[in-house]
Write an enzyme that holds these catalytic residues in place. Structure first.
Site, PDB file in Angstrom:
ATOM      1  N   HIS A   1     -78.695 -13.280  28.853  1.00 10.82           N
ATOM      2  CA  HIS A   1     -77.867 -14.228  28.084  1.00 10.82           C
ATOM      3  C   HIS A   1     -76.384 -14.134  28.443  1.00 10.82           C
ATOM      4  O   HIS A   1     -75.743 -15.130  28.766  1.00 10.82           O
ATOM      5  CB  HIS A   1     -77.967 -13.940  26.579  1.00 10.82           C
ATOM      6  CG  HIS A   1     -79.340 -13.962  26.011  1.00 10.82           C
ATOM      7  ND1 HIS A   1     -80.057 -15.124  25.813  1.00 10.82           N
ATOM      8  CD2 HIS A   1     -80.129 -12.956  25.546  1.00 10.82           C
ATOM      9  CE1 HIS A   1     -81.221 -14.833  25.257  1.00 10.82           C
ATOM     10  NE2 HIS A   1     -81.290 -13.530  25.087  1.00 10.82           N
TER      11      HIS A   1
HETATM   12  C1  BDR Z   1     -77.189 -12.880  22.149  1.00 10.04           C
HETATM   13  O1  BDR Z   1     -77.363 -11.903  21.126  1.00 10.04           O
HETATM   14  C2  BDR Z   1     -77.308 -10.623  21.675  1.00 10.04           C
HETATM   15  O2  BDR Z   1     -78.406  -9.878  21.306  1.00 10.04           O
HETATM   16  C3  BDR Z   1     -77.147 -10.767  23.169  1.00 10.04           C
HETATM   17  O3  BDR Z   1     -76.235  -9.797  23.627  1.00 10.04           O
HETATM   18  C4  BDR Z   1     -76.606 -12.155  23.334  1.00 10.04           C
HETATM   19  O4  BDR Z   1     -75.206 -12.203  23.254  1.00 10.04           O
HETATM   20  C5  BDR Z   1     -78.468 -13.597  22.397  1.00 10.04           C
HETATM   21  O5  BDR Z   1     -78.879 -14.222  21.233  1.00 10.04           O
END
Ligand code: BDR
Length: 320
Positions: A248
């Site tokens: 992500h």
């Molecule tokens: C986001 O939430 C976190 O767990 C990850 O780092 C990312 O920024 C994904 O939903």
């Protein structure tokens, strides 16, 4: 960088990273070292995946791992604007790095709080600064409230957060937006150009277990760390039937650097702050030009092969 009137003259555009450094945030930081168009000038930290003490320490440690200990780090909000804090320890472990241990950081964060630092750099690089926000948007919201002119000073805000469709904390909400929906809505409506790199695209930017091993075979410590830290959350992604682990935060940094292998659509985006089932949803109007004001750019697709190539290219540079 050369100094001209106190402002450094760079070939690349300045970027400030606002983050709640957990597992994929750590990899995002590593990638910032060798971008094509952006240069990291500062990092601000926020509570999110884990508490702000952990995200700040993780940030300092990962910057050291990257050989970027010259980048200033500013500690930010320890809780959301209005709601109770939520964390994601179940994904990121107790310390946020899946309980991997890195050497104790050699330095402390700067004394200035994150929201003041965001404004300071926005002023310094007036009209040029890209803020890439990969955690809850509390720091940016506080900066916007305190400094009314801030949105006009920024080149753009690129967010890892939200989703036109679906969610990963609830069926409607993505973690970073769910963690501070009021702050997120303030950022989406602040008037600066906002880019939403949400789950629609970040779930497509995944690497398989085999590909993580290929990364480790680049055989430098940053690449091996990337494999080890991301491997720890592979099991979590099995529930999404993804075949790999979503990058992500790293893909958001890569998007900010070069959007040529992504698809982006202009749309209306607002955040639901009240709904019993839908709190934290980024209500997104991708299909009409009438129902909502077009206030955001929504990233909807990525060429996974190019994404993968860029991750390998950058991590390989650490070994050169
Ligand atoms: C986001 O939430 C976190 O767990 C990850 O780092 C990312 O920024 C994904 O939903």
């Amino acid at each position: 960088a050369l100094l001209k009137g106190g402002v450094s003259v760079m070939n690349k555009r300045p970027m400030l990273l606002d983050c709640d450094t957990g597992v994929d945030g750590a990899v995002a930081i590593l990638l910032t070292k060798y971008l094509n168009t952006l240069e990291l000038i500062a990092v601000t930290t926020v509570a999110g995946n884990v508490e702000v003490e952990h995200t700040t320490r993780n940030t300092l440690q990962v910057l050291e791992l990257a050989g970027m200990e010259h980048i200033p780090v500013y500690r930010g909000a320890e809780k959301p604007l209005l709601c109770e804090a939520v964390t994601a320890h179940h994904v990121h472990g107790q310390n946020g790095l899946n309980d991997m241990t890195l050497p104790k950081p050699k330095r402390e964060p700067e004394a200035m709080p994150a929201w003041d630092a965001i404004y300071k750099y926005a002023k310094q690089y007036e009209g040029e600064l890209t803020v890439v926000a990969i955690g809850p948007l509390t720091n940016l919201a506080l900066a916007i409230v305190k400094y009314k002119e801030l949105p006009n000073l920024l080149k753009r805000i690129v967010i890892m957060g939200g989703a036109a469709v679906g969610g990963n904390v609830t069926p409607c909400a993505e973690f970073n937006v769910y963690a501070d929906p009021e702050a997120a809505d303030m950022v989406f409506t602040c008037g600066a150009p906002v880019y939403m790199c949400g789950l629609d695209v970040t779930m497509r930017a995944y690497l398989t277990a085999e590909e993580l091993d290929e990364i480790a075979s680049l055989d430098n410590k940053q690449a091996v760390f990337t494999r080890d830290v991301m491997q720890g959350i592979l099991k979590f992604y099995r529930t999404y039937k993804l075949g790999g682990v979503a990058f992500h935060d790293p893909v958001t940094v890569l998007y900010a650097d070069d959007e040529s292998y992504f698809q982006t659509d202009l749309a209306g985006v607002r955040v639901e702050t009240k709904g019993k089932l839908t709190r934290g949803k980024t209500v997104t109007d991708l299909y009409s030009d009438k129902q909502m004001e077009h206030n955001a750019f929504v990233v909807t697709n990525v060429d996974r092969d190019v994404f993968k190539k860029r991750v390998f290219e950058i991590l390989a540079k650490y070994g050169e």
